[in-house]
Design a protein around this motif. Structure first.
Motif, PDB file in Angstrom:
ATOM      1  N   ARG A  93       2.308  30.439 -63.653  1.00 22.93           N
ATOM      2  CA  ARG A  93       2.691  31.664 -62.954  1.00 22.93           C
ATOM      3  C   ARG A  93       3.772  31.435 -61.912  1.00 22.93           C
ATOM      4  O   ARG A  93       4.621  32.292 -61.674  1.00 22.93           O
ATOM      5  CB  ARG A  93       1.464  32.283 -62.275  1.00 22.93           C
ATOM      6  CG  ARG A  93       0.399  32.785 -63.233  1.00 22.93           C
ATOM      7  CD  ARG A  93       0.891  33.911 -64.122  1.00 22.93           C
ATOM      8  NE  ARG A  93       1.191  35.119 -63.401  1.00 22.93           N
ATOM      9  CZ  ARG A  93       0.310  36.092 -63.163  1.00 22.93           C
ATOM     10  NH1 ARG A  93      -0.918  35.981 -63.594  1.00 22.93           N
ATOM     11  NH2 ARG A  93       0.673  37.175 -62.505  1.00 22.93           N
ATOM     12  N   PHE A  94       3.749  30.261 -61.264  1.00 20.67           N
ATOM     13  CA  PHE A  94       4.672  30.022 -60.154  1.00 20.67           C
ATOM     14  C   PHE A  94       5.804  29.053 -60.485  1.00 20.67           C
ATOM     15  O   PHE A  94       6.757  28.955 -59.726  1.00 20.67           O
ATOM     16  CB  PHE A  94       3.898  29.502 -58.942  1.00 20.67           C
ATOM     17  CG  PHE A  94       3.044  30.541 -58.278  1.00 20.67           C
ATOM     18  CD1 PHE A  94       3.565  31.352 -57.285  1.00 20.67           C
ATOM     19  CD2 PHE A  94       1.721  30.718 -58.654  1.00 20.67           C
ATOM     20  CE1 PHE A  94       2.777  32.317 -56.664  1.00 20.67           C
ATOM     21  CE2 PHE A  94       0.927  31.680 -58.045  1.00 20.67           C
ATOM     22  CZ  PHE A  94       1.457  32.484 -57.048  1.00 20.67           C
ATOM     23  N   GLY A  95       5.693  28.324 -61.589  1.00 20.58           N
ATOM     24  CA  GLY A  95       6.739  27.374 -61.954  1.00 20.58           C
ATOM     25  C   GLY A  95       6.319  25.936 -61.767  1.00 20.58           C
ATOM     26  O   GLY A  95       6.636  25.079 -62.578  1.00 20.58           O
ATOM     27  N   SER A  96       5.626  25.635 -60.685  1.00 21.11           N
ATOM     28  CA  SER A  96       5.077  24.302 -60.436  1.00 21.11           C
ATOM     29  C   SER A  96       4.029  24.434 -59.338  1.00 21.11           C
ATOM     30  O   SER A  96       3.919  25.476 -58.679  1.00 21.11           O
ATOM     31  CB  SER A  96       6.168  23.317 -59.999  1.00 21.11           C
ATOM     32  OG  SER A  96       6.564  23.566 -58.656  1.00 21.11           O
ATOM     33  N   TRP A  97       3.279  23.370 -59.119  1.00 21.99           N
ATOM     34  CA  TRP A  97       2.243  23.416 -58.087  1.00 21.99           C
ATOM     35  C   TRP A  97       2.867  23.598 -56.704  1.00 21.99           C
ATOM     36  O   TRP A  97       2.435  24.442 -55.919  1.00 21.99           O
ATOM     37  CB  TRP A  97       1.413  22.131 -58.123  1.00 21.99           C
ATOM     38  CG  TRP A  97       0.298  22.139 -57.117  1.00 21.99           C
ATOM     39  CD1 TRP A  97       0.265  21.511 -55.912  1.00 21.99           C
ATOM     40  CD2 TRP A  97      -0.940  22.852 -57.228  1.00 21.99           C
ATOM     41  NE1 TRP A  97      -0.917  21.771 -55.268  1.00 21.99           N
ATOM     42  CE2 TRP A  97      -1.675  22.593 -56.052  1.00 21.99           C
ATOM     43  CE3 TRP A  97      -1.493  23.668 -58.204  1.00 21.99           C
ATOM     44  CZ2 TRP A  97      -2.938  23.123 -55.830  1.00 21.99           C
ATOM     45  CZ3 TRP A  97      -2.760  24.202 -57.989  1.00 21.99           C
ATOM     46  CH2 TRP A  97      -3.465  23.934 -56.812  1.00 21.99           C
ATOM     47  N   ASN A  98       3.891  22.827 -56.407  1.00 22.27           N
ATOM     48  CA  ASN A  98       4.536  22.953 -55.097  1.00 22.27           C
ATOM     49  C   ASN A  98       5.190  24.313 -54.912  1.00 22.27           C
ATOM     50  O   ASN A  98       5.215  24.852 -53.800  1.00 22.27           O
ATOM     51  CB  ASN A  98       5.569  21.838 -54.906  1.00 22.27           C
ATOM     52  CG  ASN A  98       4.914  20.527 -54.502  1.00 22.27           C
ATOM     53  OD1 ASN A  98       3.838  20.515 -53.919  1.00 22.27           O
ATOM     54  ND2 ASN A  98       5.566  19.423 -54.828  1.00 22.27           N
TER      55      ASN A  98
END
Length: 333
Positions: free
Chosen positions: A242-247
């Motif tokens: 959903r966001f692209g990566s964890w960070n």
């Protein structure tokens, strides 16, 4: 029990051989003649011998060939459209429902089997469709608060949490038979975590810690669907998707990260390297007439590295794309 007209022994035995060669079971033949399956087997072995068995196998192969032909005919007409829907994030069921709505004469059973036999990778995760992005992010807040041992702050939650988020989580959790008291506790912990991060900007949580806590905490709350998969909090892979990566997820929420160097894990390989690795593996899988799976990629990458060709690990691929399905879809575009 179905019976057959009166036949001579020779006619009966010949009929048994013919029906067996045509694919009928020993039990079914025996029932129609009023004898045991073992007696049918003995008669066929005596009268038909290897010819009956070979004929049976040939006819079975012919039927399978017809099935495969029907798959190819379906994919000839709809494969490109199905691939386009898969790239847009459709599940296989979604794609079939769309085809049925727009092409009323389509054979649904054939569509299901043909698409399942193809190498098209559809989205198998329903979490994106179920929860808003805010609700997905709330999973991080809840597990961060739990990791820090924060007591629920219902007053802060009442003032600061969006009503739409509270309503969405309450509905989902109560549908999973979480008690009202536990729902209130979860919302309070989310609020406490948000307040804590405002006061302590360095507070954070790693993807590995999130995964471990998720596995420890949610069974106690009964957050397991009847199909056996946990719905909320979502998996780390869903968050990264959903966001692209964890960070990126942490940054979007205002939580501190441990980001160092190049973004999204591109320390050793470029994004082009990742795309090429997944694309090359998928080509190898098609050439071998096998499905492109994450386990298959893992074995392929290990073999490549053994030959001196550096390839990203399956864990790194998942970290970049969010999931294996996303990786395959990205190189299909």
């Amino acid at each position: 029990m179905t019976t057959t007209p009166e036949l001579s022994r020779e006619q009966r035995d010949a009929a048994m051989v013919e029906r067996y060669a045509d694919g009928e079971t020993l039990d079914a033949i025996g029932q129609s003649f009023g004898i045991t399956r073992e007696r049918v087997r003995q008669i066929i072995a005596k009268v038909g011998g290897t010819n009956a068995e070979e004929s049976r196998k040939k006819r079975a192969a012919d039927r399978e060939a017809l099935v495969q032909d029907s798959y190819r005919a379906f994919l000839f007409s709809y494969e490109e459209l199905a691939r386009h829907m898969a790239r847009r994030g459709c599940t296989r069921v979604d794609a079939i429902n769309r085809l049925e709505s727009l092409y009323p004469g389509i054979n649904i059973e054939l569509a299901e089997d043909a698409l399942r036999s193809s190498d098209i990778v559809f989205d198998s995760s329903q979490t994106d469709d179920i929860f808003s992005k805010e609700a997905v992010a709330a999973g991080i807040w809840y597990l961060l608060g739990s990791d820090l041992g924060l007591p629920p702050d219902r007053e802060w939650a009442a003032v600061h949490l969006e009503l739409s988020l509270m309503s969405e989580l309450r509905g989902a959790l109560e549908a999973a038979e979480v008690t009202p008291d536990d729902v209130a506790t979860i919302l309070g912990v989310i609020g406490a975590a948000q307040k804590h991060v405002e006061e302590n900007p360095s507070a954070s949580i790693t993807a590995q810690r999130y995964h471990r806590l998720r596995g420890e905490l949610i069974p106690g709350l009964g957050l397991v669907s009847r199909k056996g998969s946990n719905a909320w909090p979502p998996t780390g892979q869903t968050l990264m998707k959903r966001f692209g990566s964890w960070n990126d997820a942490l940054e979007a929420m205002g939580i501190g990260t441990t980001r160092q160097g190049r973004p999204k894990g591109l320390v050793k390989f470029t994004r082009e390297d990742y795309d090429n690795a997944v694309r090359n593996y998928c080509s190898a899988a098609r050439a071998a007439n096998t499905k492109a799976t994450n386990a298959g990629y893992d074995a392929w990458a290990r073999a490549e590295r053994a030959e001196g060709r550096e390839r990203p690990s399956i864990a790194a691929v998942r970290g970049i794309y969010g999931s294996w399905s996303n990786a395959v879809r990205s190189v299909q575009e």
